[in-house]
Scaffold this motif. Structure first.
Motif, PDB file in Angstrom:
ATOM      1  N   PRO A 235       0.810  -1.227   0.000  1.00  0.00           N
ATOM      2  CA  PRO A 235       0.000   0.000   0.000  1.00  0.00           C
ATOM      3  C   PRO A 235       0.841   1.273   0.000  1.00  0.00           C
ATOM      4  O   PRO A 235       0.288   2.370   0.089  1.00  0.00           O
ATOM      5  CB  PRO A 235      -0.782  -0.132   1.314  1.00  0.00           C
ATOM      6  CG  PRO A 235       0.157  -0.857   2.221  1.00  0.00           C
ATOM      7  CD  PRO A 235       0.923  -1.825   1.344  1.00  0.00           C
ATOM      8  N   PRO A 237       2.793   4.188  -1.591  1.00  0.00           N
ATOM      9  CA  PRO A 237       2.898   4.833  -2.906  1.00  0.00           C
ATOM     10  C   PRO A 237       4.342   4.903  -3.406  1.00  0.00           C
ATOM     11  O   PRO A 237       5.295   4.738  -2.635  1.00  0.00           O
ATOM     12  CB  PRO A 237       2.351   6.245  -2.650  1.00  0.00           C
ATOM     13  CG  PRO A 237       1.521   6.122  -1.417  1.00  0.00           C
ATOM     14  CD  PRO A 237       2.198   5.075  -0.586  1.00  0.00           C
ATOM     15  N   THR A 251       1.430   6.023  -9.412  1.00  0.00           N
ATOM     16  CA  THR A 251       1.147   5.089  -8.319  1.00  0.00           C
ATOM     17  C   THR A 251      -0.142   4.334  -8.582  1.00  0.00           C
ATOM     18  O   THR A 251      -0.215   3.114  -8.398  1.00  0.00           O
ATOM     19  CB  THR A 251       1.058   5.845  -6.980  1.00  0.00           C
ATOM     20  OG1 THR A 251       2.347   6.366  -6.649  1.00  0.00           O
ATOM     21  CG2 THR A 251       0.586   4.945  -5.865  1.00  0.00           C
ATOM     22  N   THR A 252      -1.168   5.049  -9.008  1.00  0.00           N
ATOM     23  CA  THR A 252      -2.452   4.412  -9.276  1.00  0.00           C
ATOM     24  C   THR A 252      -2.321   3.354 -10.366  1.00  0.00           C
ATOM     25  O   THR A 252      -2.868   2.246 -10.247  1.00  0.00           O
ATOM     26  CB  THR A 252      -3.497   5.461  -9.680  1.00  0.00           C
ATOM     27  OG1 THR A 252      -3.625   6.425  -8.625  1.00  0.00           O
ATOM     28  CG2 THR A 252      -4.849   4.812  -9.932  1.00  0.00           C
ATOM     29  N   LYS A 255      -0.162   0.237  -8.868  1.00  0.00           N
ATOM     30  CA  LYS A 255      -0.879  -0.586  -7.891  1.00  0.00           C
ATOM     31  C   LYS A 255      -2.083  -1.280  -8.514  1.00  0.00           C
ATOM     32  O   LYS A 255      -2.424  -2.402  -8.132  1.00  0.00           O
ATOM     33  CB  LYS A 255      -1.317   0.277  -6.710  1.00  0.00           C
ATOM     34  CG  LYS A 255      -0.177   1.009  -6.005  1.00  0.00           C
ATOM     35  CD  LYS A 255       0.889   0.068  -5.457  1.00  0.00           C
ATOM     36  CE  LYS A 255       1.990   0.840  -4.752  1.00  0.00           C
ATOM     37  NZ  LYS A 255       3.034  -0.019  -4.159  1.00  0.00           N
ATOM     38  N   TYR A 278      -3.438  -4.208   0.959  1.00  0.00           N
ATOM     39  CA  TYR A 278      -3.536  -2.992   0.160  1.00  0.00           C
ATOM     40  C   TYR A 278      -4.881  -2.297   0.382  1.00  0.00           C
ATOM     41  O   TYR A 278      -4.950  -1.085   0.621  1.00  0.00           O
ATOM     42  CB  TYR A 278      -3.361  -3.331  -1.324  1.00  0.00           C
ATOM     43  CG  TYR A 278      -3.552  -2.151  -2.239  1.00  0.00           C
ATOM     44  CD1 TYR A 278      -2.560  -1.193  -2.384  1.00  0.00           C
ATOM     45  CD2 TYR A 278      -4.731  -1.987  -2.958  1.00  0.00           C
ATOM     46  CE1 TYR A 278      -2.733  -0.091  -3.210  1.00  0.00           C
ATOM     47  CE2 TYR A 278      -4.918  -0.894  -3.789  1.00  0.00           C
ATOM     48  CZ  TYR A 278      -3.915   0.048  -3.913  1.00  0.00           C
ATOM     49  OH  TYR A 278      -4.090   1.133  -4.723  1.00  0.00           O
ATOM     50  N   GLU A 279      -5.959  -3.069   0.334  1.00  0.00           N
ATOM     51  CA  GLU A 279      -7.289  -2.501   0.502  1.00  0.00           C
ATOM     52  C   GLU A 279      -7.486  -1.958   1.914  1.00  0.00           C
ATOM     53  O   GLU A 279      -8.108  -0.895   2.105  1.00  0.00           O
ATOM     54  CB  GLU A 279      -8.360  -3.557   0.202  1.00  0.00           C
ATOM     55  CG  GLU A 279      -8.504  -3.894  -1.270  1.00  0.00           C
ATOM     56  CD  GLU A 279      -7.494  -4.926  -1.759  1.00  0.00           C
ATOM     57  OE1 GLU A 279      -7.691  -5.460  -2.852  1.00  0.00           O
ATOM     58  OE2 GLU A 279      -6.519  -5.206  -1.039  1.00  0.00           O
ATOM     59  N   THR A 282      -5.515   1.486   2.052  1.00  0.00           N
ATOM     60  CA  THR A 282      -5.805   2.552   1.083  1.00  0.00           C
ATOM     61  C   THR A 282      -7.283   2.835   0.871  1.00  0.00           C
ATOM     62  O   THR A 282      -7.611   3.823   0.198  1.00  0.00           O
ATOM     63  CB  THR A 282      -5.188   2.209  -0.292  1.00  0.00           C
ATOM     64  OG1 THR A 282      -5.853   1.045  -0.835  1.00  0.00           O
ATOM     65  CG2 THR A 282      -3.701   1.927  -0.163  1.00  0.00           C
ATOM     66  N   GLY A 288      -7.463   7.838   5.315  1.00  0.00           N
ATOM     67  CA  GLY A 288      -6.043   8.149   5.408  1.00  0.00           C
ATOM     68  C   GLY A 288      -5.454   7.997   6.801  1.00  0.00           C
ATOM     69  O   GLY A 288      -4.292   8.376   7.022  1.00  0.00           O
ATOM     70  N   TYR A 291      -1.800   6.297   7.460  1.00  0.00           N
ATOM     71  CA  TYR A 291      -0.553   6.825   6.910  1.00  0.00           C
ATOM     72  C   TYR A 291       0.065   7.867   7.851  1.00  0.00           C
ATOM     73  O   TYR A 291      -0.648   8.570   8.578  1.00  0.00           O
ATOM     74  CB  TYR A 291      -0.792   7.485   5.548  1.00  0.00           C
ATOM     75  CG  TYR A 291      -1.004   6.508   4.420  1.00  0.00           C
ATOM     76  CD1 TYR A 291       0.063   5.792   3.878  1.00  0.00           C
ATOM     77  CD2 TYR A 291      -2.272   6.303   3.885  1.00  0.00           C
ATOM     78  CE1 TYR A 291      -0.135   4.895   2.835  1.00  0.00           C
ATOM     79  CE2 TYR A 291      -2.475   5.410   2.835  1.00  0.00           C
ATOM     80  CZ  TYR A 291      -1.395   4.708   2.321  1.00  0.00           C
ATOM     81  OH  TYR A 291      -1.584   3.818   1.292  1.00  0.00           O
ATOM     82  N   ARG A 296       2.597   8.570   2.769  1.00  0.00           N
ATOM     83  CA  ARG A 296       3.265   7.479   2.070  1.00  0.00           C
ATOM     84  C   ARG A 296       3.566   6.308   2.998  1.00  0.00           C
ATOM     85  O   ARG A 296       3.195   5.178   2.716  1.00  0.00           O
ATOM     86  CB  ARG A 296       4.562   7.965   1.400  1.00  0.00           C
ATOM     87  CG  ARG A 296       5.263   6.878   0.624  1.00  0.00           C
ATOM     88  CD  ARG A 296       6.415   7.398  -0.218  1.00  0.00           C
ATOM     89  NE  ARG A 296       6.937   6.309  -1.021  1.00  0.00           N
ATOM     90  CZ  ARG A 296       7.914   5.485  -0.613  1.00  0.00           C
ATOM     91  NH1 ARG A 296       8.496   5.664   0.569  1.00  0.00           N
ATOM     92  NH2 ARG A 296       8.305   4.503  -1.385  1.00  0.00           N
ATOM     93  N   VAL A 298       3.259   3.820   6.063  1.00  0.00           N
ATOM     94  CA  VAL A 298       2.157   3.309   6.877  1.00  0.00           C
ATOM     95  C   VAL A 298       2.550   3.402   8.349  1.00  0.00           C
ATOM     96  O   VAL A 298       3.634   2.976   8.749  1.00  0.00           O
ATOM     97  CB  VAL A 298       1.839   1.856   6.491  1.00  0.00           C
ATOM     98  CG1 VAL A 298       0.722   1.294   7.371  1.00  0.00           C
ATOM     99  CG2 VAL A 298       1.439   1.786   5.015  1.00  0.00           C
TER     100      VAL A 298
END
Length: 344
Positions: A235, A237, A251-252, A255, A278-279, A282, A288, A291, A296, A298
Motif C-alpha cells: 500500500p 505509494p 502510483t495508481t 498498484k 492494500y485494501e 488505502t 487516510g 498513513y 506514504r 504506513v
C-alpha cells in the motif's frame, strides 16, 4: 420478485459491511489460509512484506532464514542494515515480478546477468542487491564469490519452503539494454553510474507482470511441488516515478496492475491466495488514518490493523501473539532513496 443479490451475506454489500461501520470494526475481509506451526514460510518483496515476516516470527511460525549473520552484530537493527533478517534470504527488496523471475532463473543456473558488479568510490557492490552491503567489497571477484553463496541459499529456500509470501511493490524499474536484467534501484542511486546507453526505464504492463508471475509459479512448482504462495500488494505509494506522469497517477497505475495480477493469479490457482493489506490501508473508508503525515509511510496503527486481519480466524488461533512482541524495527526500503527530499 427475486434477483441474484437477494440473500447474499453481509460482506457483499457496501452499506452494511463498510458504510455503516467504523473502519476498525470491519470483518471477514479475507478467508484465512490453512497454515500450521510446522509449515516453513519464506518472504520476499517490497518493504511492506517485512511486517508479515516479523509478525509470523513473533507468533511462533517456522520462518525460513537461509542466510543468517555470519558475525555478531550489536543489535538486530544493525544486522538488518546489512540485509540480515529482513527477508528469508539476503536479497534486499524485490520490487518487481521481473526481479523475482530473474532471481529464480539465476539461482537455478538458467540465467547469467551480464552486469553484476557496480562500483562506488573505489568499492564494489552487487548490482542486484546493492543495499545489503553498506560499505562494499574490495574487488569485483569478492562480490561475485559472495553472490554465488547467496544464490545457493536462495535455491535452498525455494526447494524447502511450504509457503512463499510475496508482496508486489512496483511496475517501474531500470533494466540493462543489453540483456534485460532489471535492477532493484536505478543505477547511480546506491552504486554504479547511470548511462542512458546501458540502461533504460521499464514500466511493466499487466500482461508482462502476469507472464513473469506465471512463469515463476511454474518454475517454483517444478522444484517444489508442495509450494503454496500468498500474494499481497504494497500500500506504499511510489517514492518517485520516471514515467513522465504525476507520481500520484503513476502510483495508481502501478498498484492497479499489481492488484489485478494478484487477484487473477489467486482465482486461477488453488495453491495461490491473496491477502488484502492494500485494501485495508488505502480504502476511502480509512480516511487516510493509517498513513504518516507524508501520506506514504504506513503508521504503526495501520500495521497493527492489517496484522489483526491477517491473524483472524484459524490463523489467530494457531499463531498466538506474544505479550512482549513488538513490530517496531526500522524498515529497509531501497526505493526511498529515489526521493531527494528524504534524508538518505
Amino acid at each position: 420478485m427475486t434477483h441474484p443479490y437477494k440473500g447474499l451475506d453481509t460482506p457483499a454489500f457496501w452499506r452494511a459491511s463498510v458504510g455503516s461501520r467504523h473502519f476498525a470494526d470491519l470483518e471477514q475481509l479475507w478467508d484465512p489460509i490453512q497454515l500450521g506451526l510446522e509449515d516453513k514460510i519464506a518472504t520476499a518483496g517490497s518493504c511492506f512484506a517485512q511486517h508479515i515476516g516479523r509478525n509470523l516470527q513473533q507468533r511462533g511460525a517456522r520462518f525460513l532464514d537461509v542466510e543468517p549473520p555470519v558475525v555478531s552484530f550489536p543489535s538486530k537493527d544493525e544486522a538488518r542494515r546489512w540485509g540480515f533478517g529482513v527477508f528469508s534470504a539476503r536479497y534486499g527488496n524485490i520490487y518487481t515480478s521481473r526481479q523475482l523471475r530473474q532471481l529464480f532463473l539465476e539461482a537455478h543456473g538458467e540465467r547469467q546477468p551480464e552486469e553484476v558488479v557496480w562500483e562506488k568510490d573505489g568499492r564494489f557492490y552487487d548490482a542486484l542487491r546493492p543495499s545489503v552491503d553498506p560499505v562494499g567489497q574490495e574487488s569485483p571477484s569478492d562480490v561475485l564469490d559472495l553472490r554465488q553463496g547467496h544464490l545457493a541459499a536462495v535455491r535452498r529456500m525455494f526447494r524447502d519452503l511450504d509457503l512463499f509470501v510475496f508482496t508486489l511493490g512496483l511496475t517501474e524499474g531500470w533494466e540493462s539494454t543489453s540483456d534485460g536484467t532489471i535492477y532493484p534501484v536505478a543505477p547511480g542511486t546506491l552504486a554504479g553510474d547511470y548511462d542512458k546507453r546501458k540502461y533504460q526505464f521499464r514500466n511493466l504492463r499487466y500482461s508482462q507482470v502476469m507472464q513473469d508471475m506465471r512463469e515463476f509459479w511454474k518454475l517454483l512448482k517444478e522444484v517444489n511441488p508442495k509450494a503454496r504462495m500468498l500474494l499481497t500488494v504494497s500500500p506504499v505509494p511510489l517514492a518517485a516515478t520516471a514515467s513522465k506522469n504525476h507520481v500520484l497517477v503513476a502510483t495508481t497505475y502501478s498498484k492497479s496492475v499489481l492488484r489485478a495480477v494478484a487477484g487473477d493469479l489467486a482465482s486461477e490457482n488453488e495453491d495461490i491466495s491473496y491477502f488484502p493489506s492494500y485494501e485495508i490501508i488505502t480504502a476511502p473508508a480509512s480516511r487516510g488514518m493509517f498513513y504518516d503525515p507524508d501520506l506514504r509511510n504506513v503508521n504503526q496503527f495501520g500495521v497493527d490493523v492489517v496484522m489483526d486481519h491477517f491473524f483472524s480466524g484459524r490463523l489467530g488461533e494457531t499463531f498466538v501473539a506474544q505479550q512482549d512482541a513488538a513490530d517496531d524495527g526500522e524498515l529497509i526500503c531501497d526505493e526511498g532513496r529515489l526521493d531527494v527530499s528524504q534524508p538518505v
